[in-house]
Design an enzyme around this catalytic site. Structure first.
Site: not given
Length: 599
Positions: A423, A253-254, A251
């Site tokens: 990514c 950094p959010g 999760a």
């Protein structure tokens, strides 16, 4: 004096990434406040030509041997261009500048008048206007000659506001909608335009990267979030219904966590799993700022692969997995090119350099010629070129870990949809991982497959998976093509914020609406040597993660207020934060470290 010494060390080092990344994501922490360090360097770079001329004409480098050219312009900048002056107590370097204060002021006045400015304010305004775009205007030419636009993407936080309210706010009320990305670029003056792509990216729009909106009320209050469009795709593709239960398996950094919270709404629940405690602390601050503390439960110091029967997250129907990857798709923006720093010479005023000085310079130049790659770092945007530091062994290790994460998610008894994303531009972490998990008996026995293109919310996106990289998938060529069409690829040239890959796995449902397969006697630990792969997670804290800076893909962790920041509000919101923390601690205390499962 550490502020100036650390700034000088940064400016004297080869640049391989953006200045913001160097300062805000350092391998070793700085003694100086990061915001002050960044501001000093940026402002000095803006005025470097003027400062070079002042220092050279004053001749202070010849008189003050302790001063280096870099330190001279840093200290002179603060002496001449800041109200508070040099930001340090007395010391040899500060004294070396102050001894020549009158001479430096006189040369600064001459330089200003030669440029046609009657006062300092006029000069400063002219320099700031010249550098409005910094050195990053949002347009990049790739190695193959293609033009790509790198805008700043804004996600409207639906938990706090709407798209219409955001666009009508003082921050964006003067902005006009344009019909294409290129319409925001190629003007002599940056215009207030925004570009939405509503059919693909709901509640998300792009603006020119020169527009800094981080000081706006919208940003500070968490009503808008700076997040690359590509990293918004996993939550959009997962498409969890309102009120559903979702697990974000990796999760911090959010950004994706808060996006999920906005999609499931106040009646839903999101379990945000984060193994690393430091990153989990950042995650919790992000959740608080987004107003999602009543929806999200943070599972700190928790390895996703240890969540098994008995844990409340085990019953989730939707899972988002964005694990550690090579980061090869991340755009490395060089916001300020420090390799082209224009430094003063100590020999100008004397006319002839000393023999000792000349020999030292010649030796330095000889050393520079022997290692040109270190002095002039190369920046390649070619989509097909692998990162020079990404070995096949590293990609295989990451791929093994990613497979283990997905296979564990396949074992969740009520899981209906799972998105997997990276990514990365490497097939080893993308299509090869898809083939490996679909070939696994867990996928076959549990009824997992790839969602077809026509069924997913991103069906209109043109770039799909590479069917040639699915040759190991043990199905017909027609099915391989269907799987490839179900995958999404984003190239670094696609203007969504970097290279990206995302796929949605779905579970078959029978005529009576029952999910395919059952948990049976499957080993929920899964995936050959899950213990060592879990350790891989600890070793891979996603240093290259394009979202490491939290709410803003471009801003710093300092921009995120602490949980007790007054901007977060008082009373009810603060109370709900405590409730969330208590709920999290109650769940976490059952977790037994270094063991699978729950007590």
């Amino acid at each position: 004096m550490s502020l100036y010494l650390e700034a000088a060390a940064i400016l004297e080092s080869p640049q391989t990434t953006s200045l913001k990344a160097i300062i805000y994501n350092p391998s070793k922490p700085f003694k100086s406040p990061q915001s002050k360090l960044y501001a000093l360097i940026v402002e000095t770079l803006k005025f470097q030509d003027i400062l070079k001329e002042v220092v050279e004409n004053a001749g202070i480098l010849k008189l003050e041997r302790k001063l280096t050219p870099v330190l001279s312009i840093l200290l002179t900048h603060d002496l001449l261009l800041t109200k508070s002056g040099i930001a340090t107590s007395s010391g040899p370097l500060k004294d070396a500048i102050l001894r020549h204060k009158a001479r430096l002021n006189a040369e600064f006045t001459r330089v200003r008048l030669r440029r046609g400015h009657g006062d300092v304010k006029s000069l400063v305004e002219a320099v700031n206007a010249e550098h409005t775009r910094e050195s990053e205007d949002g347009v990049t030419k790739t190695a193959t000659g293609l033009t790509t636009f790198n805008p700043r993407w804004v996600r409207v936080n639906a938990l706090k506001t709407t798209l219409g309210e955001s666009l009508a706010s003082p921050t964006f009320s003067a902005f006009q909608e344009v019909g294409g990305m290129s319409d925001m670029f190629f003007f002599d003056v940056v215009r207030k335009y925004y570009y939405p792509k509503a059919e693909l990216l709901p509640n998300i729009f792009a603006i020119h990267p020169s527009h800094d909106i981080t000081s706006s009320e919208l940003y500070k209050s968490g009503k808008i979030i700076l997040q690359s469009a590509s990293s918004c795709l996993p939550a959009i593709m997962l498409d969890p219904p309102k009120g559903s239960t979702v697990v974000d398996g990796c999760a911090a950094p959010g950004n994706k966590t808060t996006h999920l919270a906005a999609l499931v709404g106040s009646s839903g629940k999101v379990f945000a799993v984060e193994r690393d405690k430091r990153r989990a602390d950042i995650l919790e601050r992000m959740i608080m700022k987004a107003g999602a503390e009543g929806i999200v439960t943070t599972l700190k110091a928790t390895d996703f692969t240890t969540i098994t029967e008995g844990h409340p997250a085990w019953q989730a129907s939707y899972l988002l997995l964005d694990p550690s990857c090579s980061g090869s798709g991340i755009l490395q923006r060089i916001d300020w090119d420090i390799s082209k720093l224009n430094l003063p010479s100590s020999d100008v005023s004397s006319g002839q350099p000393s023999r000792k000085k000349r020999k030292r310079d010649e030796a330095s130049q000889k050393g520079s010629r022997s290692q040109p790659e270190e002095q002039v770092p190369q920046h390649v945007d070619d989509e097909e070129v692998q990162d020079s530091d990404t070995s096949k062994e590293r990609l295989q290790s990451l791929s093994d870990f990613q497979v283990a994460i997905i296979l564990h998610a396949f074992s969740f008894p009520n899981a209906r949809r799972i998105t997997y994303s990276t990514c990365s531009i490497h097939a080893e972490e993308n299509e090869h991982v898809v083939a490996r998990v679909l070939n696994n008996k867990i996928a076959k026995e549990r009824g997992w497959g790839v969602q077809s293109r026509e069924d997913n919310p991103l069906s209109t996106w043109h770039r799909r998976g590479l069917v040639g990289e699915l040759s190991d998938l043990r199905v017909s060529s027609k099915e391989q093509q269907r799987v490839a069409d179900g995958c999404i690829r984003v190239n670094r040239t696609d203007s969504l914020g970097g290279g990206f890959f995302v796929v949605c796995f779905i579970r078959q449902v029978d005529d009576e609406g029952q999910l395919g397969g059952d948990i049976g006697n499957l080993d929920v630990a899964l995936a050959q040597g899950n213990e060592s792969l879990s350790q891989e997670l600890g070793a891979s804290i996603e240093a290259g993660d394009q979202e490491w800076n939290g709410f803003s893909d471009e801003e710093t962790n300092e921009a995120v207020p602490a949980a007790d920041d007054p901007q977060l509000g008082k009373g009810k919101r603060r109370k709900s934060g405590k409730d969330q923390k208590a709920r999290t601690e109650k769940i976490n205390k059952r977790f037994q470290k270094n063991r699978k499962g729950w007590s």
